[in-house]
Structures are given as C-alpha cells and as structure tokens.
Design a protein around this motif. Structure first.
Motif, PDB file in Angstrom:
ATOM      1  N   PHE A  16      30.514  56.648  41.203  1.00 22.79           N
ATOM      2  CA  PHE A  16      30.643  57.414  42.498  1.00 22.79           C
ATOM      3  C   PHE A  16      31.650  56.740  43.432  1.00 22.79           C
ATOM      4  O   PHE A  16      31.611  55.497  43.442  1.00 22.79           O
ATOM      5  N   LEU A  17      32.600  57.110  43.956  1.00 24.03           N
ATOM      6  CA  LEU A  17      33.630  56.726  44.812  1.00 24.03           C
ATOM      7  C   LEU A  17      33.483  57.158  46.228  1.00 24.03           C
ATOM      8  O   LEU A  17      33.164  58.457  46.565  1.00 24.03           O
ATOM      9  N   VAL A  61      41.517  50.173  49.034  1.00 26.42           N
ATOM     10  CA  VAL A  61      39.959  49.887  48.541  1.00 26.42           C
ATOM     11  C   VAL A  61      38.905  51.014  48.772  1.00 26.42           C
ATOM     12  O   VAL A  61      39.296  51.885  49.609  1.00 26.42           O
ATOM     13  N   LEU A  62      38.427  51.399  47.739  1.00 27.79           N
ATOM     14  CA  LEU A  62      37.256  52.342  47.639  1.00 27.79           C
ATOM     15  C   LEU A  62      35.867  51.782  47.421  1.00 27.79           C
ATOM     16  O   LEU A  62      35.691  50.724  46.499  1.00 27.79           O
ATOM     17  N   LEU A  63      34.888  52.353  48.065  1.00 26.15           N
ATOM     18  CA  LEU A  63      33.542  51.841  47.533  1.00 26.15           C
ATOM     19  C   LEU A  63      33.085  52.316  46.108  1.00 26.15           C
ATOM     20  O   LEU A  63      33.605  53.555  45.766  1.00 26.15           O
ATOM     21  N   ASN A  64      32.741  51.623  45.378  1.00 25.85           N
ATOM     22  CA  ASN A  64      32.366  52.110  43.828  1.00 25.85           C
ATOM     23  C   ASN A  64      31.168  51.634  43.323  1.00 25.85           C
ATOM     24  O   ASN A  64      30.734  50.534  43.525  1.00 25.85           O
ATOM     25  N   THR A  65      30.292  52.659  42.952  1.00 27.30           N
ATOM     26  CA  THR A  65      29.024  52.228  42.422  1.00 27.30           C
ATOM     27  C   THR A  65      28.543  53.126  41.419  1.00 27.30           C
ATOM     28  O   THR A  65      29.358  54.155  41.067  1.00 27.30           O
ATOM     29  N   SER A  66      27.580  52.862  40.860  1.00 26.07           N
ATOM     30  CA  SER A  66      27.100  53.552  39.373  1.00 26.07           C
ATOM     31  C   SER A  66      26.781  55.127  39.682  1.00 26.07           C
ATOM     32  O   SER A  66      26.316  55.422  40.474  1.00 26.07           O
TER      33      SER A  66
END
Length: 543
Positions: free
Chosen positions: A396-397, A494-499
């Motif tokens: 998920f971005l 920059v991006l927030l990156n999570t599973s």
C-alpha cells in the motif's frame, strides 16, 4: 541441470515453513513462504510446506521428478538424538511424501544444521567476498546464538555458540505474550518500545548482558534448558520486572500504559545492547569487518540500525530463510551478488466481474495524481517479494506529508494507532541518516533529520526514527517512475510504503487476492501489471 529444493520443514519447525528452488550454480529460481499460498500468516504448526513446494516447481516450470536433492534446514537426526528418540531410516521418505514427492524416483534428502543454514542465507545473499556472520534467533537444534567465519569458495566455520538460556528470541517472545500481542508480536513490541525512550535513554534490566568474561544470562548457563523452560522463566522475570501479570490497557492503547511501555523498552534495550556486543565479538573473533546477520532477531530494525557498517541483513533473516540457506549449503553462488527479494509468483489475472471498480490503463501520471491527492493505492505487480517486508510489489502506497495519513492507514489496516510506517524513495534525500544495505529491504531503522521530521510526519516514529526503503535502478521501475513524477511536480521524492494485507493475513500474492483485500479494507485504487482500478468505498470484490 541440477535442481536443489531447500525447505524449512520437518520435526524442528514451529512457524514460517518455506521452500526455495535453486540450480547447481546457486541461482534462485523460486522462493516462497508457505503462508502465501496457504493464506495463513506464519503457517504455525505446518511441518510440510507442500503448497509452497508446488508453487516453486510451477513457477520454475519443472516437475517433482526433476528435483535432485531436498535440503532441510534442520539437523533432524541430531534433534532426535537430543530428544532421546530413535532416528528411523524411513523418516526422509515419509517427509518427502508429505512434501509431494512420490513414486520410484525420489530426490536425495540432506539435513543441514539450522544455524549453518541461517548463516549461509545471509552471507551468500550479500555482495561480500568474506564476512563475519552473526546468527541470533529463538533456537536451533540446541543453540540460540552462533558466530561464523564465511569466505567465498570455503566452508562456513563456526567460531562460537551459546545455548538456549541466552535466547534473545525467547526473551522477546515472552515479552510479546506478556503484552498480550501473542507469540508473533515482535514487530509490535519493537514499535511500542520507542514510546519508552524519551531523550534517547534506553533502560536495561540486566536479563541478558555482556560481562567481563562474556555473555551473562539471568537464567544461568545450563545447556539442557529447552524452549518451554526458558520461555516460562523469562515470563516470570518479566512479571517481576513489571510488578503485574499483564498490561492494564488493551492493545490499541498500550502506548498509554506505563508498565507496557516499560516492558517493551526493556526487551528492546536488551536486544540492542546484546546484539551490539555480539557484533563486536563476531568481528574480533573472525578478524573481518564485514558483518552479516541472520535469525529471527535480524528482523529487529531498531537494533540493526544501531550497528556499525559494513553490515548486511537479507530480506528473509527469520526461519523461512533457512530454506534458502539449506539449498545454498549444497550449491553456493560463487560470485558475490545481492539477492533480489522478488522471488515469488506473478499476480495472474484479475477476476471477472469487477463490481465496484472502474478500470483504467495503467499510467504513471494517473497514479502519481492519486497519491498527491491523498489517496491510498495498493500495488500488486511483478513477482512477489519474499520475507515480511513489502518492497513495492505487494504494497500500500500513500503520501507521507500529512500526519493524518498515518492514522488513516492504521485505521484502514485495522492496526493499533501507535504503530509506525516506513518510507520508500528512489533518491538519497537528506531526510534520514544513511544505513548502507539495510535500506534495500526495509530492514533497518534510520534517524530522521530535522528536514525529514518536518517533511514526512506520517513516517516519523515516536523516537524520531523511520524504516526506509531505497529503490536502486532496476529494483522496481513503475514505482520509481511514480516517484519521479511526484518529484517533478514539486512533491517530496518519498512515499509511505506498508504491507498489502489485512489484520492477521500474509501479504497478498495474486491480483484476485489484492482486489478483494483492497476493497474489503477501503483502499482508493489498485495498480496491477497492466491496469489501474479505481475502487468505490465499501465495495467488495465480486459483489
């Protein structure tokens, strides 16, 4: 062509079964954890990852009859002897059958010591010609910490080891259970610990520590202690330390419970201090500065980020990694080359009948526009990444420039609101401290600079750190292109990156799973190999 199948399987495993297929040159053809096809996170209790075996063979386009050797990342005969039970000559045939190998032509089976497999998985995944290797986990056959000397073209040499009473993994697991986060809550404990370190002070209760004559455990030195006894004794120590049998707040409010924060910070401080001492020991005993780390403790990003470079930790340091290491103990890569984490399967087609979704051509500009507008975009493209960190193939971005995005993403994923997120970038912006190879796989914590703390509030943790991923050329071209477009439009690179998963789930593997998950959780869009889907709020796949 010779095919070697490494497995984390058999009587020794408790969690994270996995399978890795390599050729005689050590080239990784497929590597996947059983949790992905089984859809049960960590697949606890599964001794035979038959679904992962089938997945790897299908990905490589070969049959079971073409596999020459199965390498098991546990020394089962040694474990049987330690338990006082006989080793049956037909045990390999029984395990092969459970893994899906039948008929008259069966592959050979070889058993590799657990920590040796861990060490191989870390060293041969690095680009070092030689290295000291530190393995730290819950336990192997009868040890919990090992140090190795590794050189290309030479066998791994163990130079030191410690029995289970020194287990950082067992201690951390006991803390996680005391906190009500379960046996597999180590990542949450690490995140909670940051709330107990104001001003950078780290408490340490002396459960495990380095003394004048080496490592000292509050549990003593008895090598006969096993998992159950050490875990029970660590739990008792934690209760004494906290002064209570458990936290006074539910999981969502643990950051507001002083006892809970204190326990998490104490467990984390112990890991950081002991790992620091062990890293120095590994370098001193081997005479080599390059250091590799494997074992479940290698997933502790905060501890990794405090260790001096040069340092390498693979994307799968935990028990699933012994599938890779066991195979490499029989066919090690001769040339130093960093392991690509993208070893899983392809997403496959989207399901028919896309109710609640508008399908568009996949365009970089359109995705960048959605992210700049504060939308959450799921990405399910290319071969899936191995290990627990989402590395932009199953992610998920979102934009990290507003603090409320952290709250929204935690709510979307049904996570505790105090848990942190990490960033991804294609540049080397002066937003956090450099951490070497650790930012390849989101496996190390970095300190945000003053500029980073101001610009990226959604990925700023309570202690001023973040867990970054740096995309190198060729790693992930589509997300890199999106980042370049955002940068050209004046946004931070920059991006927030999570599973890409929901609570209690492994990462999504297929496009169909991704669509169902994104719609169930409430993401705004989904990017697949060849399409962008705009999702309606509250819709369900196939509704």
């Amino acid at each position: 062509m010779t095919y070697i199948l490494g497995v984390n399987a058999g009587i020794g495993i408790f969690h994270d079964p996995a399978v890795c297929l390599v050729d005689e040159h050590g080239t990784v053809l497929a590597f996947v954890e059983e949790e992905r096809p089984r859809r049960v996170r960590h697949s606890p209790g599964v001794k035979s990852p038959a679904l992962a075996v089938a997945h790897c063979l299908r990905t490589a386009g070969i049959t079971p009859q073409q596999v020459d050797v199965v390498a098991v990342g546990w020394d089962e005969p040694r474990m049987s002897a330690r338990a006082g039970s006989p080793w049956h000559f037909d045990s390999p045939r029984h395990l092969l059958g459970q893994l899906g190998f039948h008929g008259t032509r069966l592959p050979d089976m070889q058993f590799i010591a657990h920590h040796q497999a861990h060490a191989a998985s870390a060293f041969y995944a690095s680009d070092y010609e030689q290295a000291a290797v530190l393995v730290a986990d819950g336990n192997g056959e009868d040890e919990c910490i090992s140090l190795y000397r590794a050189r290309r073209g030479h066998p791994l040499v163990r130079v030191e080891r410690w029995p289970q009473v020194y287990s950082l993994g067992h201690l951390y697991e006991a803390a996680s259970e005391w906190l009500g986060l379960g046996r597999r809550g180590a990542g949450k404990v690490m995140g909670l610990a940051a709330y107990g370190t104001p001003g950078g002070e780290i408490p340490a209760p002396g459960w495990l520590r380095a003394g004048e004559h080496g490592l000292i455990s509050a549990l003593g030195t008895d090598p006969a202690e096993d998992y159950y006894s050490t875990h029970r004794r660590w739990r008792k120590r934690i209760v004494q330390f906290a002064g209570t049998d458990g936290p006074s707040q539910p999981a969502a409010l643990l950051d507001q419970d002083p006892a809970a924060v204190r326990v998490a910070a104490a467990a984390q401080a112990t890991v950081e201090q002991v790992m620091g001492w062990l890293a120095r020991q590994a370098r001193e005993l081997t005479g080599i500065e390059e250091l590799c780390i494997a074992g479940g403790v290698g997933l502790n990003c905060a501890a990794n980020g405090r260790l001096p470079q040069p340092l390498y930790v693979p994307p799968v340091p935990h028990d699933a990694g012994v599938a890779l290491g066991a195979a490499w103990c029989l066919a090690a890569p001769r040339e130093p080359r960093l392991l690509s984490p993208y070893t899983g399967g392809h997403p496959g087609p989207l399901p028919k009948g896309l109710a609640g979704a508008k399908v568009h051509d996949l365009e970089v500009d359109r995705v960048a526009e959605l992210l700049a507008d504060g939308r959450i975009v799921g990405v399910c493209r290319g071969r899936s990444e191995v290990g627990p960190r989402a590395l932009c193939h199953r992610s998920f971005l979102a934009s990290p420039v507003e603090a409320r995005m952290r709250d929204r993403m935690n709510a979307l994923k049904r996570r505790e609101p105090w848990r942190p997120f990490g960033p991804v970038t294609h540049l080397q912006p002066e937003l956090w401290s450099p951490i070497g190879h650790l930012d390849r796989y989101m496996i190390g914590a970095a300190h945000l600079t003053a500029r980073g703390r101001e610009a990226l509030p959604a990925v700023r943790h309570a202690d001023g750190t973040t867990r970054p991923q740096h995309l190198r050329p060729g790693d992930e071209d589509f997300v890199t292109a999106v980042l370049e477009k955002l940068t050209a439009d004046g946004h931070p690179p920059v991006l927030l990156n999570t599973s890409f998963n929901g609570p209690g789930e492994p990462l999504v593997e297929t496009a169909a799973q991704a669509l169902a998950c994104a719609q169930r959780l409430g993401a705004d869009a989904l990017a697949t190999d060849d399409a962008l889907l705009r999702l309606s709020p509250g819709s369900e796949a196939g509704a």
